[in-house]
Design a protein around this motif. Sequence first.
Motif, PDB file in Angstrom:
ATOM      1  N   ILE A 176       0.837  -1.202   0.000  1.00 38.23           N
ATOM      2  CA  ILE A 176       0.000   0.000   0.000  1.00 38.23           C
ATOM      3  C   ILE A 176       0.873   1.255   0.000  1.00 38.23           C
ATOM      4  O   ILE A 176       0.612   2.210  -0.744  1.00 38.23           O
ATOM      5  CB  ILE A 176      -0.963  -0.004   1.204  1.00 38.23           C
ATOM      6  CG1 ILE A 176      -2.020  -1.105   1.021  1.00 38.23           C
ATOM      7  CG2 ILE A 176      -1.623   1.357   1.373  1.00 38.23           C
ATOM      8  CD1 ILE A 176      -2.870  -1.360   2.262  1.00 38.23           C
ATOM      9  N   ALA A 177       1.911   1.257   0.818  1.00 37.47           N
ATOM     10  CA  ALA A 177       2.801   2.423   0.906  1.00 37.47           C
ATOM     11  C   ALA A 177       3.468   2.721  -0.433  1.00 37.47           C
ATOM     12  O   ALA A 177       3.758   3.886  -0.738  1.00 37.47           O
ATOM     13  CB  ALA A 177       3.848   2.214   1.994  1.00 37.47           C
ATOM     14  N   ALA A 178       3.678   1.712  -1.250  1.00 35.40           N
ATOM     15  CA  ALA A 178       4.316   1.907  -2.555  1.00 35.40           C
ATOM     16  C   ALA A 178       3.493   2.829  -3.459  1.00 35.40           C
ATOM     17  O   ALA A 178       4.039   3.449  -4.367  1.00 35.40           O
ATOM     18  CB  ALA A 178       4.554   0.563  -3.236  1.00 35.40           C
ATOM     19  N   GLY A 179       2.200   2.947  -3.204  1.00 32.96           N
ATOM     20  CA  GLY A 179       1.354   3.831  -4.005  1.00 32.96           C
ATOM     21  C   GLY A 179       1.205   5.226  -3.422  1.00 32.96           C
ATOM     22  O   GLY A 179       0.396   6.025  -3.906  1.00 32.96           O
ATOM     23  N   ALA A 180       1.986   5.539  -2.408  1.00 27.10           N
ATOM     24  CA  ALA A 180       1.836   6.820  -1.712  1.00 27.10           C
ATOM     25  C   ALA A 180       2.104   8.020  -2.608  1.00 27.10           C
ATOM     26  O   ALA A 180       1.403   9.029  -2.510  1.00 27.10           O
ATOM     27  CB  ALA A 180       2.750   6.861  -0.485  1.00 27.10           C
ATOM     28  N   ASP A 181       3.094   7.937  -3.469  1.00 28.58           N
ATOM     29  CA  ASP A 181       3.412   9.095  -4.304  1.00 28.58           C
ATOM     30  C   ASP A 181       2.229   9.499  -5.178  1.00 28.58           C
ATOM     31  O   ASP A 181       1.931  10.688  -5.321  1.00 28.58           O
ATOM     32  CB  ASP A 181       4.647   8.824  -5.174  1.00 28.58           C
ATOM     33  CG  ASP A 181       5.939   8.817  -4.370  1.00 28.58           C
ATOM     34  OD1 ASP A 181       5.936   9.293  -3.215  1.00 28.58           O
ATOM     35  OD2 ASP A 181       6.953   8.320  -4.902  1.00 28.58           O
ATOM     36  N   ALA A 182       1.547   8.526  -5.746  1.00 29.63           N
ATOM     37  CA  ALA A 182       0.387   8.827  -6.594  1.00 29.63           C
ATOM     38  C   ALA A 182      -0.744   9.438  -5.764  1.00 29.63           C
ATOM     39  O   ALA A 182      -1.398  10.395  -6.198  1.00 29.63           O
ATOM     40  CB  ALA A 182      -0.095   7.568  -7.310  1.00 29.63           C
ATOM     41  N   ARG A 183      -0.969   8.905  -4.556  1.00 24.46           N
ATOM     42  CA  ARG A 183      -2.018   9.462  -3.697  1.00 24.46           C
ATOM     43  C   ARG A 183      -1.667  10.880  -3.250  1.00 24.46           C
ATOM     44  O   ARG A 183      -2.522  11.761  -3.221  1.00 24.46           O
ATOM     45  CB  ARG A 183      -2.260   8.547  -2.488  1.00 24.46           C
ATOM     46  CG  ARG A 183      -2.977   7.250  -2.856  1.00 24.46           C
ATOM     47  CD  ARG A 183      -3.325   6.429  -1.622  1.00 24.46           C
ATOM     48  NE  ARG A 183      -2.154   5.969  -0.899  1.00 24.46           N
ATOM     49  CZ  ARG A 183      -1.536   4.812  -1.120  1.00 24.46           C
ATOM     50  NH1 ARG A 183      -1.965   3.974  -2.045  1.00 24.46           N
ATOM     51  NH2 ARG A 183      -0.483   4.465  -0.396  1.00 24.46           N
ATOM     52  N   LEU A 184      -0.412  11.102  -2.893  1.00 23.76           N
ATOM     53  CA  LEU A 184       0.022  12.443  -2.494  1.00 23.76           C
ATOM     54  C   LEU A 184      -0.103  13.428  -3.650  1.00 23.76           C
ATOM     55  O   LEU A 184      -0.526  14.578  -3.448  1.00 23.76           O
ATOM     56  CB  LEU A 184       1.455  12.404  -1.962  1.00 23.76           C
ATOM     57  CG  LEU A 184       1.618  11.822  -0.559  1.00 23.76           C
ATOM     58  CD1 LEU A 184       3.076  11.439  -0.295  1.00 23.76           C
ATOM     59  CD2 LEU A 184       1.126  12.808   0.491  1.00 23.76           C
ATOM     60  N   ALA A 185       0.249  12.997  -4.866  1.00 25.19           N
ATOM     61  CA  ALA A 185       0.120  13.871  -6.029  1.00 25.19           C
ATOM     62  C   ALA A 185      -1.344  14.211  -6.288  1.00 25.19           C
ATOM     63  O   ALA A 185      -1.685  15.353  -6.602  1.00 25.19           O
ATOM     64  CB  ALA A 185       0.743  13.202  -7.247  1.00 25.19           C
ATOM     65  N   PHE A 186      -2.220  13.217  -6.149  1.00 27.04           N
ATOM     66  CA  PHE A 186      -3.651  13.455  -6.318  1.00 27.04           C
ATOM     67  C   PHE A 186      -4.125  14.504  -5.315  1.00 27.04           C
ATOM     68  O   PHE A 186      -4.781  15.482  -5.680  1.00 27.04           O
ATOM     69  CB  PHE A 186      -4.434  12.140  -6.149  1.00 27.04           C
ATOM     70  CG  PHE A 186      -5.918  12.321  -6.102  1.00 27.04           C
ATOM     71  CD1 PHE A 186      -6.621  12.744  -7.218  1.00 27.04           C
ATOM     72  CD2 PHE A 186      -6.622  12.070  -4.932  1.00 27.04           C
ATOM     73  CE1 PHE A 186      -8.008  12.917  -7.175  1.00 27.04           C
ATOM     74  CE2 PHE A 186      -7.997  12.234  -4.869  1.00 27.04           C
ATOM     75  CZ  PHE A 186      -8.695  12.661  -5.991  1.00 27.04           C
ATOM     76  N   GLN A 187      -3.800  14.324  -4.052  1.00 25.26           N
ATOM     77  CA  GLN A 187      -4.231  15.282  -3.030  1.00 25.26           C
ATOM     78  C   GLN A 187      -3.656  16.663  -3.295  1.00 25.26           C
ATOM     79  O   GLN A 187      -4.350  17.676  -3.183  1.00 25.26           O
ATOM     80  CB  GLN A 187      -3.806  14.802  -1.642  1.00 25.26           C
ATOM     81  CG  GLN A 187      -4.169  15.812  -0.552  1.00 25.26           C
ATOM     82  CD  GLN A 187      -3.708  15.389   0.816  1.00 25.26           C
ATOM     83  OE1 GLN A 187      -4.275  14.476   1.384  1.00 25.26           O
ATOM     84  NE2 GLN A 187      -2.679  16.032   1.327  1.00 25.26           N
ATOM     85  N   SER A 188      -2.379  16.724  -3.653  1.00 22.23           N
ATOM     86  CA  SER A 188      -1.719  18.007  -3.867  1.00 22.23           C
ATOM     87  C   SER A 188      -2.255  18.764  -5.079  1.00 22.23           C
ATOM     88  O   SER A 188      -2.039  19.966  -5.201  1.00 22.23           O
ATOM     89  CB  SER A 188      -0.208  17.811  -4.033  1.00 22.23           C
ATOM     90  OG  SER A 188       0.334  17.312  -2.826  1.00 22.23           O
ATOM     91  N   GLY A 189      -2.973  18.066  -5.928  1.00 17.43           N
ATOM     92  CA  GLY A 189      -3.538  18.698  -7.111  1.00 17.43           C
ATOM     93  C   GLY A 189      -4.753  19.565  -6.823  1.00 17.43           C
ATOM     94  O   GLY A 189      -5.313  20.164  -7.740  1.00 17.43           O
ATOM     95  N   TYR A 190      -5.155  19.627  -5.543  1.00 17.88           N
ATOM     96  CA  TYR A 190      -6.343  20.401  -5.171  1.00 17.88           C
ATOM     97  C   TYR A 190      -5.988  21.444  -4.131  1.00 17.88           C
ATOM     98  O   TYR A 190      -5.187  21.194  -3.239  1.00 17.88           O
ATOM     99  CB  TYR A 190      -7.437  19.466  -4.635  1.00 17.88           C
ATOM    100  CG  TYR A 190      -7.945  18.557  -5.717  1.00 17.88           C
ATOM    101  CD1 TYR A 190      -8.932  18.999  -6.589  1.00 17.88           C
ATOM    102  CD2 TYR A 190      -7.405  17.292  -5.895  1.00 17.88           C
ATOM    103  CE1 TYR A 190      -9.374  18.197  -7.618  1.00 17.88           C
ATOM    104  CE2 TYR A 190      -7.848  16.490  -6.928  1.00 17.88           C
ATOM    105  CZ  TYR A 190      -8.836  16.942  -7.778  1.00 17.88           C
ATOM    106  OH  TYR A 190      -9.270  16.141  -8.806  1.00 17.88           O
ATOM    107  N   PRO A 191      -6.623  22.602  -4.231  1.00 14.73           N
ATOM    108  CA  PRO A 191      -6.320  23.681  -3.279  1.00 14.73           C
ATOM    109  C   PRO A 191      -6.902  23.407  -1.900  1.00 14.73           C
ATOM    110  O   PRO A 191      -7.889  22.707  -1.758  1.00 14.73           O
ATOM    111  CB  PRO A 191      -6.971  24.908  -3.914  1.00 14.73           C
ATOM    112  CG  PRO A 191      -8.093  24.352  -4.728  1.00 14.73           C
ATOM    113  CD  PRO A 191      -7.611  23.003  -5.224  1.00 14.73           C
ATOM    114  N   VAL A 192      -6.253  24.000  -0.909  1.00  8.86           N
ATOM    115  CA  VAL A 192      -6.722  23.923   0.460  1.00  8.86           C
ATOM    116  C   VAL A 192      -7.983  24.767   0.577  1.00  8.86           C
ATOM    117  O   VAL A 192      -8.948  24.440   1.154  1.00  8.86           O
ATOM    118  CB  VAL A 192      -5.648  24.407   1.445  1.00  8.86           C
ATOM    119  CG1 VAL A 192      -6.193  24.484   2.854  1.00  8.86           C
ATOM    120  CG2 VAL A 192      -4.425  23.524   1.374  1.00  8.86           C
TER     121      VAL A 192
END
Length: 192
Positions: A176-192
């Motif tokens: 699961i941790a191996a997919g963290a970069d993609a999940r972080l990129a997805f989240q970072s693609g949206y404004p706070v």
Amino acid sequence: MTSDLLRRALTSERTLRPLPAAAVALLEELQAPPRLAAHLRAVHDVAAQLADWLAEHHPAVVIDREAVLFGAATHDIGKVEHPAELSGPGSAHEQAGCDLLLARGVEERFARYARTHGSWSADLPLEDLLVTLADKVWKAKRVADLEQLVTDRLAVASGQEPWEVFLALDDVLDRIAAGADARLAFQSGYPV
């Protein structure tokens, strides 16, 4: 009216499972920040992966899957009221999130994860530990004492040796941790 960015955070990225309809409705009603919605999707997807693994590897261990998935999908909903905690530290959102959910008629069995996800102890149910674990490992953060609590709980419930449970849990968490970069990129693609 739901913003286009919030709608995209809730529906784009087909590799992440969709949130439960009730969670989507709440996030839309509250006009949640898009980054929060993206984060909740990432953690919800990881919680679903953990629940799937548990069902496959520990079928005798019964959890309230629906509550785990809803809990993961709403665990940080209190950040709607404490938006500074979207980009900085803080725990005011935890009780606020539980209160917000309860005030909107969400059952305690679903709402409690907003309150319990930020800390863990041996007296918490396995479901709460799974949501907390999902909230850590989605970004590849490994927490030894949390993982030990889950290992111990599963070993007792399944009758397996703790070392066997740990090795299997470690494997799934690494995957699961191996997919963290993609999940972080997805989240970072949206404004706070």
